[in-house]
Design a protein around this motif. Structure first.
Motif, mmCIF file in Angstrom:
data_model
loop_
_atom_site.group_PDB
_atom_site.id
_atom_site.type_symbol
_atom_site.label_atom_id
_atom_site.label_comp_id
_atom_site.label_asym_id
_atom_site.label_seq_id
_atom_site.Cartn_x
_atom_site.Cartn_y
_atom_site.Cartn_z
ATOM 1 N N GLY A 67 0.817 -1.212 0.000
ATOM 2 C CA GLY A 67 0.000 0.000 0.000
ATOM 3 C C GLY A 67 0.849 1.259 0.000
ATOM 4 O O GLY A 67 0.518 2.237 -0.681
ATOM 5 N N ALA A 74 -6.845 2.504 -0.405
ATOM 6 C CA ALA A 74 -7.711 1.331 -0.215
ATOM 7 C C ALA A 74 -6.901 0.125 0.264
ATOM 8 O O ALA A 74 -7.359 -0.621 1.129
ATOM 9 N N ILE A 75 -5.720 -0.044 -0.272
ATOM 10 C CA ILE A 75 -4.855 -1.160 0.145
ATOM 11 C C ILE A 75 -4.428 -0.956 1.600
ATOM 12 O O ILE A 75 -4.479 -1.877 2.418
ATOM 13 N N LYS A 76 -4.019 0.262 1.917
ATOM 14 C CA LYS A 76 -3.591 0.561 3.292
ATOM 15 C C LYS A 76 -4.737 0.312 4.268
ATOM 16 O O LYS A 76 -4.547 -0.332 5.304
ATOM 17 N N ILE A 77 -5.918 0.822 3.938
ATOM 18 C CA ILE A 77 -7.078 0.676 4.825
ATOM 19 C C ILE A 77 -7.436 -0.796 5.007
ATOM 20 O O ILE A 77 -7.718 -1.247 6.118
ATOM 21 N N PHE A 78 -7.425 -1.565 3.911
ATOM 22 C CA PHE A 78 -7.764 -2.982 4.011
ATOM 23 C C PHE A 78 -6.827 -3.699 4.978
ATOM 24 O O PHE A 78 -7.270 -4.398 5.886
ATOM 25 N N PHE A 79 -5.525 -3.527 4.802
ATOM 26 C CA PHE A 79 -4.576 -4.245 5.654
ATOM 27 C C PHE A 79 -4.553 -3.693 7.080
ATOM 28 O O PHE A 79 -4.367 -4.449 8.032
ATOM 29 N N ALA A 81 -7.205 -2.550 8.571
ATOM 30 C CA ALA A 81 -8.414 -3.143 9.154
ATOM 31 C C ALA A 81 -8.151 -4.593 9.552
ATOM 32 O O ALA A 81 -8.604 -5.043 10.618
ATOM 33 N N CYS A 82 -7.422 -5.329 8.709
ATOM 34 C CA CYS A 82 -7.063 -6.714 9.054
ATOM 35 C C CYS A 82 -6.239 -6.753 10.338
ATOM 36 O O CYS A 82 -6.485 -7.593 11.216
#
Length: 116
Positions: A67, A74-79, A81-82
């Motif tokens: 990200g 979006a990539i940063k937020i997804f990971f 959140a994980c």
């Protein structure tokens, strides 16, 4: 603000790279046992489980680094959140300390990314 957000994302990635090292390579050492509160016998018996956990932490770090390189929020937020969800689960099932080590930094980084 983008710089602050990216620094926080990088910090979360570094935390997970450190956890990877602890779980994959230092699990049975005094440092690894102290970090996870295990005995030498238990650490030896669960060595492969620790390595597996470390691998997953490496995937989280890799996603955050991806990200940062790609620049995609979006990539940063997804990971992030994980990481936050994993931290909440870990705090509920393993150690409350995880909420401060894992979840809080991820939530702060996520907030910074969203604000930026």
């Amino acid at each position: 603000m983008i710089i602050v957000a990216n620094v926080l994302v990088a910090l979360v990635a570094l935390i997970h790279l450190y956890i990877l090292v602890l779980e994959m390579f230092l699990w049975t050492t005094p440092r690894g046992r102290k970090a996870f509160g295990t005995t030498a016998e238990f650490a030896e018996q669960t060595r492969t489980l620790g390595a597996n956990q470390g691998l997953y932490n490496g995937f989280l770090a890799a996603g955050l680094i991806w990200g940062l390189i790609d620049g995609a929020d979006a990539i940063k937020i997804f990971f992030l959140a994980c990481v936050a969800v994993a931290g909440v689960f870990g705090a509920a099932t393993a150690s409350r300390r995880i909420i401060y080590v894992q979840t809080l930094p991820a939530v702060l980084a996520m907030a910074a990314v969203l604000i930026a």
